[in-house]
Design a protein around this motif. Structure first.
Motif, mmCIF file in Angstrom:
data_model
loop_
_atom_site.group_PDB
_atom_site.id
_atom_site.type_symbol
_atom_site.label_atom_id
_atom_site.label_comp_id
_atom_site.label_asym_id
_atom_site.label_seq_id
_atom_site.Cartn_x
_atom_site.Cartn_y
_atom_site.Cartn_z
ATOM 1 N N LEU A 1 70.600 -3.363 62.136
ATOM 2 C CA LEU A 1 71.185 -2.545 63.257
ATOM 3 C C LEU A 1 71.956 -3.155 64.378
ATOM 4 O O LEU A 1 73.271 -2.527 64.876
ATOM 5 C CB LEU A 1 69.987 -2.240 64.494
ATOM 6 C CG LEU A 1 69.619 -2.145 65.452
ATOM 7 C CD1 LEU A 1 70.539 -0.049 65.855
ATOM 8 C CD2 LEU A 1 68.657 -2.264 66.401
ATOM 9 N N MET A 2 72.024 -4.677 63.913
ATOM 10 C CA MET A 2 73.147 -5.455 64.154
ATOM 11 C C MET A 2 73.990 -5.569 63.412
ATOM 12 O O MET A 2 75.607 -5.610 64.620
ATOM 13 C CB MET A 2 72.494 -7.140 63.896
ATOM 14 C CG MET A 2 71.359 -7.560 64.682
ATOM 15 S SD MET A 2 71.221 -9.011 64.877
ATOM 16 C CE MET A 2 71.843 -9.608 63.070
ATOM 17 N N ALA A 3 74.418 -4.941 62.758
ATOM 18 C CA ALA A 3 75.875 -4.422 61.824
ATOM 19 C C ALA A 3 76.346 -3.397 62.637
ATOM 20 O O ALA A 3 78.076 -2.972 63.374
ATOM 21 C CB ALA A 3 75.425 -4.217 60.658
ATOM 22 N N VAL A 4 75.293 -1.840 63.189
ATOM 23 C CA VAL A 4 75.488 -1.620 63.442
ATOM 24 C C VAL A 4 76.023 -1.420 65.521
ATOM 25 O O VAL A 4 77.267 -0.658 65.390
ATOM 26 C CB VAL A 4 74.599 -0.238 63.561
ATOM 27 C CG1 VAL A 4 74.895 1.182 64.708
ATOM 28 C CG2 VAL A 4 74.104 0.871 62.495
ATOM 29 N N ILE A 5 75.287 -2.585 65.858
ATOM 30 C CA ILE A 5 75.674 -2.707 67.020
ATOM 31 C C ILE A 5 77.665 -2.880 66.946
ATOM 32 O O ILE A 5 78.148 -3.245 68.059
ATOM 33 C CB ILE A 5 74.622 -2.916 68.417
ATOM 34 C CG1 ILE A 5 73.247 -1.818 68.438
ATOM 35 C CG2 ILE A 5 75.405 -4.208 69.366
ATOM 36 C CD1 ILE A 5 72.108 -3.308 68.482
ATOM 37 N N ALA A 6 77.367 -4.455 66.492
ATOM 38 C CA ALA A 6 79.071 -5.375 65.945
ATOM 39 C C ALA A 6 79.959 -4.241 65.824
ATOM 40 O O ALA A 6 81.051 -4.829 66.623
ATOM 41 C CB ALA A 6 78.565 -6.217 65.351
ATOM 42 N N SER A 7 80.012 -3.602 65.236
ATOM 43 C CA SER A 7 81.001 -2.033 65.213
ATOM 44 C C SER A 7 81.001 -1.428 65.814
ATOM 45 O O SER A 7 82.752 -0.987 66.615
ATOM 46 C CB SER A 7 80.624 -1.475 63.712
ATOM 47 O OG SER A 7 81.635 -0.676 63.172
ATOM 48 N N VAL A 8 79.685 -0.724 66.421
ATOM 49 C CA VAL A 8 80.358 -0.767 67.992
ATOM 50 C C VAL A 8 81.137 -1.235 68.783
ATOM 51 O O VAL A 8 82.312 -0.681 69.571
ATOM 52 C CB VAL A 8 79.324 0.641 68.356
ATOM 53 C CG1 VAL A 8 79.332 0.959 69.753
ATOM 54 C CG2 VAL A 8 78.681 1.532 67.348
ATOM 55 N N ASN A 9 80.574 -2.511 69.098
ATOM 56 C CA ASN A 9 81.414 -3.133 70.617
ATOM 57 C C ASN A 9 82.196 -3.654 70.086
ATOM 58 O O ASN A 9 83.403 -4.433 71.150
ATOM 59 C CB ASN A 9 79.976 -4.098 71.181
ATOM 60 C CG ASN A 9 79.442 -2.948 71.472
ATOM 61 O OD1 ASN A 9 79.284 -2.368 71.880
ATOM 62 N ND2 ASN A 9 77.652 -4.127 71.378
ATOM 63 N N GLY A 10 82.328 -4.051 69.000
ATOM 64 C CA GLY A 10 83.734 -5.312 68.136
ATOM 65 C C GLY A 10 85.217 -4.770 68.626
ATOM 66 O O GLY A 10 86.188 -5.542 69.069
ATOM 67 N N LEU A 11 85.163 -3.587 67.979
ATOM 68 C CA LEU A 11 86.686 -3.012 68.528
ATOM 69 C C LEU A 11 86.740 -3.257 70.129
ATOM 70 O O LEU A 11 88.062 -3.246 70.674
ATOM 71 C CB LEU A 11 86.926 -1.807 67.953
ATOM 72 C CG LEU A 11 87.115 -1.755 65.669
ATOM 73 C CD1 LEU A 11 87.008 -0.835 65.811
ATOM 74 C CD2 LEU A 11 87.762 -2.938 66.589
#
Length: 127
Positions: free
Chosen positions: A33-43
Motif C-alpha cells: 500500500l505504501m508503494a501505491v500511495i507513493a506512486s499517486v502522490n510522488g508526481l
C-alpha cells in the motif's frame, strides 16, 4: 452469485492462528500500500520538474499523473475477481513485480509516451 463452493480451510494448519503469520501478512500488505500511495502522490510534488524534463504541456503532465489512479479505479473490481479466483498471494506478487518493472520504466522514461505507458501499466499492476 457464484456456484463455486467456498474454499476449504485446513484446521490443522498451524499458520491460521499464528500471530506472527498475521503480522507478516499485515506488514506485506502495508508495504504494498505504501508503494501505491507513493506512486499517486510522488508526481504531484515533481510536476514542474516533470514538465521540464519531458518537455510536456500542462495537460500532458496531468494525464501522466492521473492515468495511474484512473486505471487503478477502472480495473479494481475485475482484477479483484482474478485475485479471488487465482489466489491473492500469487496475484499480489505478480502485481508487485509488474509494478516494479513499470516504475523502473517510468523512472527511465525519456518521452511522454513512455511515461504514460509506464504509468498505465503501473495502474494495471497495482490492483
Amino acid at each position: 452469485m457464484s456456484t463455486n463452493p467456498p474454499p476449504q480451510v485446513d484446521v490443522a494448519d498451524p499458520t491460521i492462528n499464528d500471530p506472527r503469520w498475521h503480522r507478516a501478512i499485515l506488514i506485506a500488505a502495508c508495504i504494498a500500500l505504501m508503494a501505491v500511495i507513493a506512486s499517486v502522490n510522488g508526481l504531484n510534488v515533481a510536476q514542474p520538474q516533470l514538465a521540464l524534463a519531458l518537455d510536456a504541456s500542462q495537460s500532458t503532465v496531468l494525464w501522466i499523473i492521473n492515468i495511474y489512479p484512473i486505471t487503478l479505479a477502472a480495473l479494481l473490481l475485475p482484477l479483484g475477481a482474478v485475485g479471488d479466483r487465482g489466489g491473492r498471494r500469487p496475484v499480489l506478487l505478480a502485481g508487485l513485480i509488474l509494478f516494479g518493472v513499470a516504475s523502473v520504466a517510468a523512472g527511465l522514461a525519456t518521452s511522454t509516451e513512455v511515461m504514460l505507458a509506464a504509468r498505465l501499466l503501473s495502474g494495471v499492476a497495482v490492483r
